[in-house]
Design a protein around this motif. Structure first.
Motif, PDB file in Angstrom:
ATOM      1  N   LEU A 175       0.769  -1.023   0.113  1.00  0.00           N
ATOM      2  CA  LEU A 175      -0.060   0.071   0.070  1.00  0.00           C
ATOM      3  C   LEU A 175       0.852   1.340  -0.039  1.00  0.00           C
ATOM      4  O   LEU A 175       0.608   2.072  -0.907  1.00  0.00           O
ATOM      5  N   PHE A 176       1.781   1.004   0.978  1.00  0.00           N
ATOM      6  CA  PHE A 176       2.781   2.453   0.909  1.00  0.00           C
ATOM      7  C   PHE A 176       3.574   2.454  -0.520  1.00  0.00           C
ATOM      8  O   PHE A 176       3.681   3.697  -0.673  1.00  0.00           O
ATOM      9  N   LEU A 179       0.816   4.080  -2.672  1.00  0.00           N
ATOM     10  CA  LEU A 179       0.323   5.452  -2.572  1.00  0.00           C
ATOM     11  C   LEU A 179       1.433   6.537  -2.329  1.00  0.00           C
ATOM     12  O   LEU A 179       1.285   7.583  -2.603  1.00  0.00           O
ATOM     13  N   VAL A 180       2.745   6.083  -1.831  1.00  0.00           N
ATOM     14  CA  VAL A 180       3.630   7.190  -1.300  1.00  0.00           C
ATOM     15  C   VAL A 180       4.468   7.174  -2.532  1.00  0.00           C
ATOM     16  O   VAL A 180       5.936   6.950  -2.300  1.00  0.00           O
ATOM     17  N   PRO A 190      -3.489  11.994  -3.150  1.00  0.00           N
ATOM     18  CA  PRO A 190      -3.436  12.230  -1.729  1.00  0.00           C
ATOM     19  C   PRO A 190      -4.101  13.188  -0.859  1.00  0.00           C
ATOM     20  O   PRO A 190      -4.787  13.139   0.085  1.00  0.00           O
ATOM     21  N   VAL A 271       1.740  13.529   2.173  1.00  0.00           N
ATOM     22  CA  VAL A 271       1.031  11.862   1.746  1.00  0.00           C
ATOM     23  C   VAL A 271       1.674  10.645   2.696  1.00  0.00           C
ATOM     24  O   VAL A 271       0.968   9.824   2.836  1.00  0.00           O
ATOM     25  N   SER A 275      -1.224   8.524   4.471  1.00  0.00           N
ATOM     26  CA  SER A 275      -1.303   7.022   4.254  1.00  0.00           C
ATOM     27  C   SER A 275      -1.098   6.329   5.776  1.00  0.00           C
ATOM     28  O   SER A 275      -1.793   5.266   5.826  1.00  0.00           O
ATOM     29  N   PHE A 278      -4.573   6.328   6.959  1.00  0.00           N
ATOM     30  CA  PHE A 278      -5.476   5.380   6.280  1.00  0.00           C
ATOM     31  C   PHE A 278      -5.155   3.953   6.651  1.00  0.00           C
ATOM     32  O   PHE A 278      -6.193   3.053   6.842  1.00  0.00           O
TER      33      PHE A 278
END
Lengths: 405, 348
Positions: A175-176, A179-180, A190, A271, A275, A278
């Protein structure tokens, strides 16, 4: 000048941290004197484990606050490279220290010839800043969604639990990685997530006050206007940068103009923050939901229902206060977990800039030379370990003391 | 029970579908595609060149269509280039026209091509999974018995000195994430600064042959973080069992303490940790990613990092499908196992 021995390094570090020791002594002296009047916090000082945990946590909080915004404690600039200090061992004197400059690198230099000790202290501020706030936001999201899911049950519960399990089934690191990244920051995702996740404290406060005060509209309306006004302003400042809420190369959604914007958050930090919130909120949701399901069968909830209280009043003023014990304990544990997550992000070089002094990035930078110069990675590793250990011990102490009565 | 498993399987499938779609959507966002085109073609591509590169390879179709193609429910894309040659998702330039398939997706057993490794995704993933399987197996062998022992010893006599010290130990182990313990282990046991060169700081050689020297540190690093949690759960369940009526009865009848622990308490105390151990799998997956990166062991976790940092879409999708399936299957097993082990819980 000769290099310092380990004994004198320790003494020098201890002297350098004098303000922190003073702060710790003051906090402990005050807390122990008044511990009978301080409720659960005071009871913490009855358990050794809790006290050790609290001391470790407060140590790093004080180091972070004094070293960060107040710029005390540090011996050198954490970003400037000093020639001749590359990979030097702890206690190495500087080649030509100018007047008034600290003459030693207390914990050595890293592979870019920066002072490890100063970076350690600046890194504490990054953690102390982000971890508790991100955890708080995760709790707001988890509580606002978990209470109705547990109280009402049914379709709402099924839907929200499915979504929570969806996020929980994702491996955190995947996920990181998704997303990041700078590419995702460009798409504005974000920012949308920030818009969504950061609105929960507002919703929470609005429902909390309204459910309590709606019988007295003359009090409720001004209170709500003031509280939501301030929080709304903070919210808008948080989500908008340079006058835009979402700014992508192709379009932008205008937000608060710069003149009213209280602070700007660096997109990289935002961000990371989003995350972490989240990832944490589904777990909090599950805990709150479980607690709500348990507590709603109690007699005082039935009494409130018979009195004709509204569902939100029961959830926020009857169930939530009675769930506070496990939630406080989990809050401590979760700050620790968030710290670990922040370190993980740094370790994979995601989000924060590579020169950022936070512990994860420093460990990542130091691990390449681990076989030869371990000090640059070990110092932040030990720091992270002690902080998380402190939080876990604190949580354990709190749990023990809250179970006692 | 059958209906329960069937319903769980349905939810599982839905979850897996949703998650893969999210991964698909995130990896197919335009900035990611642009990065992909530039790393695959060259970094100085003009915007038009990027668009035509992506257009030719079917990346610019609508998202549901692309997802359908990956799943194998929509016919694969076919592009006719200006010079008359055709490119397609399901064939290469030298496949004869008669043998070209219309559908090729996961349902047909075709997991696609990796853009970084230039190989079939299913090949790469199965090799890497095998390597990680070895690591996981060793971790389980080390972690589970140690954790259970720790928990049972601590929970045997609640509040005793052993309990306090072992509990603190397990708290300390949950407070040590893999990248911290790994770094400390490497520094202490392999670096010249401490002079203890007992083990190797890299597990690359363990991919061919596992030795005590190159595999101890990675296994220990992963086990340490998970161990504390299982130990605490075991302790909690052990202390609960030790206060139960039948234990008191056994004591009053004069059964010796070791016999009570081994014959009466242990079996009931191990129900709760079973669930926890199964639920540890997803967590172990995280540990595996960190440890494989740190020790340079090229397994599944290493593959995840490679796929994600290069935006290798089809590889990343398979990696996430595998990890999501692992997570969901372990959840299912833990639920079913819990029902079997604990007859007090009945599923209607």
């Amino acid at each position: 000048m000769d290099a310092l021995s380990w004994g004198s390094i320790l003494i020098r570090i201890a002297t350098q941290l004098t303000p922190v020791w003073i702060g710790l002594v003051v906090i402990f002296a005050l807390s122990i004197t008044y511990k009978r009047k301080l409720g659960l916090y005071g009871k913490l000082f009855d358990s050794t484990i809790g006290m050790i945990g609290f001391a470790l946590v407060m140590f790093w909080v004080l180091v972070g606050v004094m070293g960060g915004p107040f710029d005390m404690l540090v011996t050198h600039d954490p970003l400037s490279q000093i020639s001749g200090m590359k990979n030097k061992l702890p206690g190495t004197p500087m080649r030509s220290a100018a007047e008034g400059e600290y003459a030693y690198f207390l914990l050595g230099g890293d592979n870019l010839a920066r002072d490890v000790f100063s970076r350690l202290i600046k890194g504490a501020w990054v953690v102390v800043q982000i971890a508790p706030i991100a955890t708080l936001f995760a709790f707001m999201v988890g509580i606002t969604l978990g209470l109705p899911a547990g109280y009402y049950g049914g379709r709402l519960d099924t839907l929200l639990s499915f979504l929570a399990n969806l996020i929980l089934a994702f491996p955190v690191i995947l996920l990181f990685y998704l997303l990041v990244t700078p590419e995702i920051v460009l798409t504005g995702i974000p920012n949308y997530m920030a818009l969504f996740l950061f609105v929960f404290p507002l919703v929470f406060m609005a429902i909390l006050l309204n459910s309590r005060l709606y019988t007295r509209p003359t009090v409720r309306t001004p209170v709500l206007v003031v509280v939501l006004g301030i929080m709304g302003w903070l919210y808008l400042s948080l989500v908008s940068t340079d006058g835009y809420v979402v700014a992508t190369p192709s379009y932008g959604i205008p937000g608060l103009p710069n003149a009213l914007d209280l602070f700007n958050i660096d997109p990289g930090i935002l961000v990371v923050f989003v995350s972490v919130v989240f990832v944490n909120s589904p777990t909090v949701y599950r805990i709150v939901r479980g607690l709500a399901m348990d507590i709603k069968t109690r007699d005082y909830v039935a009494a409130a229902q018979t009195r004709g209280e509204g569902p939100w009043y029961i959830m926020l003023w009857e169930i939530l206060p009675n769930a506070r014990g496990p939630l406080i304990v989990d809050f401590c544990l979760r700050i620790g977990y968030t710290t670990i997550l922040l370190g993980t992000l740094g370790f994979f070089g995601l989000g924060l800039e590579s020169e950022s002094p936070d512990w994860g990035s420093t460990i990542n930078a130091g691990r390449r030379l681990l076989a030869l110069y371990p000090h640059a990675a070990i110092a932040p590793a030990m720091a992270l370990l002690t902080l998380v250990l402190g939080l876990n011990l604190l949580a354990d102490g709190l749990r023990e003391e809250s179970l006692r009565d | 029970m059958g209906l329960f498993i069937l319903r769980r399987l349905g939810v599982m499938l839905l979850t897996a579908l949703c998650l893969t779609f999210i991964v698909f959507w995130l990896t197919n966002l335009y900035p990611n595609l642009e990065k992909l085109a530039k790393t695959q073609g060259n970094f100085r591509m003009s915007d038009e060149a990027v668009t035509s590169y992506l257009e030719n390879r079917g990346y610019l179709q609508p998202m549901p269509v692309k997802f359908g193609q990956w799943l194998g429910v929509v016919p694969g894309w076919i592009t006719e280039k200006k010079d008359g040659t055709t490119m397609g998702r399901c064939f290469t330039a030298d496949t004869p026209i008669t043998e070209r398939k219309r559908f090729c997706g996961v349902l047909q057993g075709d997991w696609g091509q990796s853009t970084v490794f230039k190989d079939d995704v299913s090949n790469i993933v199965s090799t890497r999974l095998g390597l990680t399987g070895k690591l996981m197996f060793m971790v389980m062998i080390v972690m589970v018995p140690m954790a259970l022992l720790l928990g049972v010893l601590a929970g045997m006599r609640e509040g005793s000195k052993t309990d306090r010290s072992l509990s603190t130990l397990s708290i300390a182990s949950t407070a040590t994430p893999e990248y911290v313990s790994g770094v400390i282990f490497i520094a202490v046991f392999t670096s010249s600064a401490f002079g203890l060169k007992w083990f190797k700081g890299s597990a690359t050689s363990a991919m061919e042959s596992i030795t005590f020297e190159n595999f101890t540190l990675p296994v220990l690093t992963i086990s340490l973080y998970g161990m504390g949690y299982i130990a605490r759960m075991t302790r909690a369940s052990m202390t609960e069992v030790m206060t139960a009526q039948y234990i008191r009865t056994a004591r009053l009848k004069g059964v010796s303490f070791p016999n009570i622990v081994l014959k009466h308490a242990l079996r009931n105390a191990l129900i709760a940790p079973f669930t926890v151990i199964m639920l540890q799998f997803p967590w172990l997956l995280n540990g595996v990613v960190i440890v494989e990166t740190l020790f340079n062991y090229k397994g599944f976790g290493w593959l995840l990092v490679q796929a994600a940092s290069n935006n290798d879409i089809e590889l990343l999708l398979s990696v996430s499908v595998v990890s999501v399936v692992v997570v969901l299957v372990t959840q299912l097993i833990s639920d079913i196992g819990y029902v079997y082990l604990n007859p007090r819980i009945r599923i209607s």
